[in-house]
Design an enzyme around this catalytic site. Structure first.
Site, mmCIF file in Angstrom:
data_model
loop_
_atom_site.group_PDB
_atom_site.id
_atom_site.type_symbol
_atom_site.label_atom_id
_atom_site.label_comp_id
_atom_site.label_asym_id
_atom_site.label_seq_id
_atom_site.Cartn_x
_atom_site.Cartn_y
_atom_site.Cartn_z
ATOM 1 N N GLY A 10 2.710 9.323 -0.578
ATOM 2 C CA GLY A 10 1.332 9.090 -1.060
ATOM 3 C C GLY A 10 1.391 8.545 -2.476
ATOM 4 O O GLY A 10 0.451 8.669 -3.250
ATOM 5 N N ARG A 59 -3.533 7.890 -6.662
ATOM 6 C CA ARG A 59 -3.588 8.238 -8.098
ATOM 7 C C ARG A 59 -2.758 9.467 -8.430
ATOM 8 O O ARG A 59 -1.969 9.460 -9.373
ATOM 9 C CB ARG A 59 -5.051 8.464 -8.506
ATOM 10 C CG ARG A 59 -5.820 7.165 -8.586
ATOM 11 C CD ARG A 59 -7.286 7.402 -8.554
ATOM 12 N NE ARG A 59 -7.689 7.977 -7.266
ATOM 13 C CZ ARG A 59 -8.909 7.911 -6.759
ATOM 14 N NH1 ARG A 59 -9.865 7.324 -7.434
ATOM 15 N NH2 ARG A 59 -9.192 8.446 -5.584
ATOM 16 N N GLY A 93 -0.328 10.893 -6.624
ATOM 17 C CA GLY A 93 1.083 10.674 -6.300
ATOM 18 C C GLY A 93 1.791 9.859 -7.364
ATOM 19 O O GLY A 93 2.860 10.226 -7.847
ATOM 20 N N ARG A 152 -11.583 13.706 -2.008
ATOM 21 C CA ARG A 152 -13.029 13.897 -1.935
ATOM 22 C C ARG A 152 -13.668 13.027 -3.010
ATOM 23 O O ARG A 152 -13.058 12.733 -4.034
ATOM 24 C CB ARG A 152 -13.416 15.366 -2.077
ATOM 25 C CG ARG A 152 -12.978 16.006 -3.329
ATOM 26 C CD ARG A 152 -13.147 17.501 -3.259
ATOM 27 N NE ARG A 152 -12.613 18.052 -4.497
ATOM 28 C CZ ARG A 152 -13.317 18.765 -5.358
ATOM 29 N NH1 ARG A 152 -14.583 19.052 -5.117
ATOM 30 N NH2 ARG A 152 -12.759 19.208 -6.456
ATOM 31 N N ASN A 212 -7.360 14.929 6.966
ATOM 32 C CA ASN A 212 -6.135 15.157 6.185
ATOM 33 C C ASN A 212 -5.105 15.998 6.943
ATOM 34 O O ASN A 212 -3.899 15.816 6.763
ATOM 35 C CB ASN A 212 -6.468 15.797 4.835
ATOM 36 C CG ASN A 212 -6.973 14.750 3.851
ATOM 37 O OD1 ASN A 212 -6.903 13.558 4.133
ATOM 38 N ND2 ASN A 212 -7.491 15.180 2.726
ATOM 39 N N VAL A 236 0.000 18.832 -1.693
ATOM 40 C CA VAL A 236 -1.039 18.658 -2.717
ATOM 41 C C VAL A 236 -2.373 18.282 -2.070
ATOM 42 O O VAL A 236 -3.450 18.622 -2.555
ATOM 43 C CB VAL A 236 -0.605 17.572 -3.746
ATOM 44 C CG1 VAL A 236 -1.674 17.349 -4.796
ATOM 45 C CG2 VAL A 236 0.713 17.977 -4.406
ATOM 46 N N ASN A 239 -5.729 17.997 -0.198
ATOM 47 C CA ASN A 239 -6.778 19.012 -0.027
ATOM 48 C C ASN A 239 -7.371 19.028 1.372
ATOM 49 O O ASN A 239 -7.331 18.006 2.045
ATOM 50 C CB ASN A 239 -7.911 18.730 -1.030
ATOM 51 C CG ASN A 239 -7.649 19.412 -2.366
ATOM 52 O OD1 ASN A 239 -7.166 20.534 -2.413
ATOM 53 N ND2 ASN A 239 -7.986 18.718 -3.439
ATOM 54 N N ARG A 293 -6.592 25.378 -16.112
ATOM 55 C CA ARG A 293 -7.954 25.068 -16.579
ATOM 56 C C ARG A 293 -8.583 26.267 -17.282
ATOM 57 O O ARG A 293 -9.191 26.134 -18.345
ATOM 58 C CB ARG A 293 -8.819 24.624 -15.385
ATOM 59 C CG ARG A 293 -8.466 23.232 -14.909
ATOM 60 C CD ARG A 293 -9.141 22.876 -13.594
ATOM 61 N NE ARG A 293 -8.906 21.471 -13.276
ATOM 62 C CZ ARG A 293 -9.000 20.948 -12.054
ATOM 63 N NH1 ARG A 293 -9.336 21.704 -11.035
ATOM 64 N NH2 ARG A 293 -8.780 19.668 -11.862
ATOM 65 N N HIS A 339 -8.011 27.452 -3.486
ATOM 66 C CA HIS A 339 -8.235 26.365 -4.442
ATOM 67 C C HIS A 339 -9.559 25.728 -4.010
ATOM 68 O O HIS A 339 -9.596 24.773 -3.257
ATOM 69 C CB HIS A 339 -7.083 25.355 -4.364
ATOM 70 C CG HIS A 339 -7.278 24.147 -5.242
ATOM 71 N ND1 HIS A 339 -7.534 24.220 -6.584
ATOM 72 C CD2 HIS A 339 -7.268 22.809 -4.951
ATOM 73 C CE1 HIS A 339 -7.650 23.006 -7.085
ATOM 74 N NE2 HIS A 339 -7.506 22.135 -6.109
HETATM 75 P P1 NAP Z 1 -5.990 8.375 -3.540
HETATM 76 O O1 NAP Z 1 -5.805 7.770 -4.881
HETATM 77 O O2 NAP Z 1 -7.077 7.859 -2.667
HETATM 78 O O3 NAP Z 1 -4.604 8.285 -2.753
HETATM 79 C C1 NAP Z 1 -4.530 8.686 -1.430
HETATM 80 C C2 NAP Z 1 -3.131 8.456 -0.916
HETATM 81 O O4 NAP Z 1 -3.096 8.870 0.443
HETATM 82 C C3 NAP Z 1 -2.700 6.998 -0.965
HETATM 83 O O5 NAP Z 1 -1.319 6.935 -1.178
HETATM 84 C C4 NAP Z 1 -3.044 6.536 0.434
HETATM 85 O O6 NAP Z 1 -2.255 5.451 0.882
HETATM 86 C C5 NAP Z 1 -2.690 7.769 1.251
HETATM 87 N N1 NAP Z 1 -3.401 7.765 2.523
HETATM 88 C C6 NAP Z 1 -4.734 7.706 2.726
HETATM 89 N N2 NAP Z 1 -5.001 7.715 4.057
HETATM 90 C C7 NAP Z 1 -3.794 7.768 4.689
HETATM 91 C C8 NAP Z 1 -3.398 7.792 6.055
HETATM 92 N N3 NAP Z 1 -4.300 7.778 7.041
HETATM 93 N N4 NAP Z 1 -2.079 7.832 6.340
HETATM 94 C C9 NAP Z 1 -1.161 7.859 5.354
HETATM 95 N N5 NAP Z 1 -1.473 7.833 4.026
HETATM 96 C C10 NAP Z 1 -2.784 7.793 3.704
HETATM 97 O O7 NAP Z 1 -6.219 9.962 -3.665
HETATM 98 P P2 NAP Z 1 -5.678 10.941 -4.810
HETATM 99 O O8 NAP Z 1 -6.717 11.063 -5.865
HETATM 100 O O9 NAP Z 1 -4.300 10.541 -5.153
HETATM 101 O O10 NAP Z 1 -5.674 12.342 -4.016
HETATM 102 C C11 NAP Z 1 -4.721 12.581 -2.997
HETATM 103 C C12 NAP Z 1 -4.959 13.943 -2.355
HETATM 104 O O11 NAP Z 1 -4.664 14.970 -3.311
HETATM 105 C C13 NAP Z 1 -6.400 14.198 -1.926
HETATM 106 O O12 NAP Z 1 -6.439 14.929 -0.725
HETATM 107 C C14 NAP Z 1 -6.958 15.053 -3.067
HETATM 108 O O13 NAP Z 1 -8.070 15.818 -2.675
HETATM 109 C C15 NAP Z 1 -5.740 15.896 -3.370
HETATM 110 N N6 NAP Z 1 -5.725 16.563 -4.665
HETATM 111 C C16 NAP Z 1 -5.260 17.841 -4.681
HETATM 112 C C17 NAP Z 1 -5.187 18.540 -5.876
HETATM 113 C C18 NAP Z 1 -4.656 19.948 -5.878
HETATM 114 O O14 NAP Z 1 -4.698 20.619 -6.916
HETATM 115 N N7 NAP Z 1 -4.122 20.438 -4.784
HETATM 116 C C19 NAP Z 1 -5.607 17.935 -7.073
HETATM 117 C C20 NAP Z 1 -6.063 16.612 -7.004
HETATM 118 C C21 NAP Z 1 -6.112 15.920 -5.795
HETATM 119 P P3 NAP Z 1 -2.767 3.921 0.807
HETATM 120 O O15 NAP Z 1 -2.631 3.525 -0.639
HETATM 121 O O16 NAP Z 1 -1.855 3.205 1.718
HETATM 122 O O17 NAP Z 1 -4.203 3.928 1.267
#
Ligand code: NAP
Length: 314
Positions: free
Chosen positions: A7, A11, A13, A84, A97, A120, A122, A153, A177
């Site tokens: 991923g 952003r 990743g 989200r 997801n 990571v 969600n 935080r 979370h």
């Molecule tokens: P983002 O910028 O939209 O990146 C999403 C990533 O997932 C991209 O690499 C995208 O690949 C990939 N992806 C999307 N759909 C896919 C699919 N069907 N198959 C394979 N890969 C796919 O999102 P982000 O802001 O980085 O957030 C990523 C995740 O982390 C989200 O679920 C977010 O809620 C979560 N998060 C968790 C925490 C925590 O504390 N646990 C904190 C922040 C965010 P492409 O570029 O090829 O589309």
């Protein structure tokens, strides 16, 4: 040490990968993405190499959509998934997801069977359970990021409130979370002094602060569209603890089998001792009655959501 980020075109990743490189803790970093995003991650790796030259850091950064390149990873971080957007809860993205996380966890087990998986994506507590079951890994080798970020935080807010260095604040958020997170106010200390003895002037609005922590992620998303630096550095914290075998007690989403309040068969944020083998021990904690009630409520909520998601994957 080799870390792969699935991923990495997203952003969280890419920023997490950059932190890992910048902190000079890995010798090999794999930026993994879907084929359609290969150009993008190639650009990310070239940009990172320039930054590493400035920092005089020697590292190998590989951009790839080939699963073979995950081979022999010490840790695989899964950030792939739909994020989200403003107004959405973490639960709204659970089913799409879960399919993504289950598929990648299965592939990690196939291509890098000795690795540790850090989830990571969600809603992270549910996704950690999904990854655990799909990978078939031992439970010490699959965990999620969530409450460590929430704890940072809360730590920040308390440090700002008392105008003291953030290192003087020891606090922890456990549970989900999400809306059902449980800040452990009863054991929070400032400079080693329990907060109830420190804040004797009564000026601290603990309830208000807790509400702010619950909404902290949404607040950032409303303003800039996503959270990025906070999660990325929280990921790097946890990974460096594991790779350096630091034995720190951090809060991660872990599979519970009765260790805390007899809660079983669900992944929740709890304090764990982390070392080179991943989760070395779940730390039992003494909580106030309110905190116990809130923790049980979080468990019930996450379990219900997990059951629904697992059913959708059948
Ligand atoms: P983002 O910028 O939209 O990146 C999403 C990533 O997932 C991209 O690499 C995208 O690949 C990939 N992806 C999307 N759909 C896919 C699919 N069907 N198959 C394979 N890969 C796919 O999102 P982000 O802001 O980085 O957030 C990523 C995740 O982390 C989200 O679920 C977010 O809620 C979560 N998060 C968790 C925490 C925590 O504390 N646990 C904190 C922040 C965010 P492409 O570029 O090829 O589309």
């Amino acid at each position: 040490m080799k870390v792969s980020v699935i991923g990495a075109s997203g952003r969280v990743g890419r920023t997490a990968a950059f932190c890992l490189a910048e902190e000079n803790m890995v010798s090999k970093l794999v930026l993994f993405a879907r084929e359609e995003s290969l150009e993008k991650i190639e650009g990310e790796s070239l940009d990172m190499y320039d930054a590493m030259a400035a920092k005089e850091i020697r590292i190998k950064i590989l951009s790839s959509c080939e699963l073979e390149n995950l081979h022999d990873s010490d840790i695989v971080v899964i950030t792939a998934g739909v994020p989200r957007t403003a107004g959405m809860s973490r639960s709204d993205i659970a089913i799409p997801n879960a399919k993504i996380v289950a598929e990648y966890a299965r592939l990690v087990a196939e291509y890098s069977p000795n690795s540790i998986i850090m989830v990571v994506t969600n809603p992270v507590d549910v996704m950690t359970y999904v990854a655990l079951k799909a990978s078939g890994f031992d439970r010490n080798k699959v965990f999620g990021l969530g409450n460590h970020l929430d704890s940072l935080r809360l730590r920040n807010m308390l440090a700002k409130h008392f105008n003291i260095h953030v290192s003087e604040v020891h606090t922890r958020v456990i549970g989900e979370h999400g809306d059902h997170m449980v800040p452990l106010v009863s054991s929070t200390s400032i400079g080693g002094i329990l907060i109830k003895n420190y804040a004797l002037d009564g000026t601290i609005d603990v309830e208000g602060m807790v509400k702010k922590v619950i909404n902290a992620g949404s607040y950032v998303i409303d303003k800039k569209g996503s959270t990025e630096f906070g999660p990325a550095y929280a990921i790097a914290n946890i990974i460096s603890t594991i790779l350096n075998d630091d034995k720190k007690i951090l809060t991660v989403s872990a599979y519970l089998d009765g260790e805390i309040e007899d809660i079983k068969d669900v992944c929740l944020g709890v304090p764990v001792k982390l070392g080179i083998n991943g989760i070395e021990r779940i730390i039992p904690i003494k909580m106030s009655q309110n905190e116990i009630d809130a923790f049980k409520k979080a468990a019930k909520f996450v379990k219900k959501e997990t059951d629904a998601v697992m059913k959708s994957l059948e």
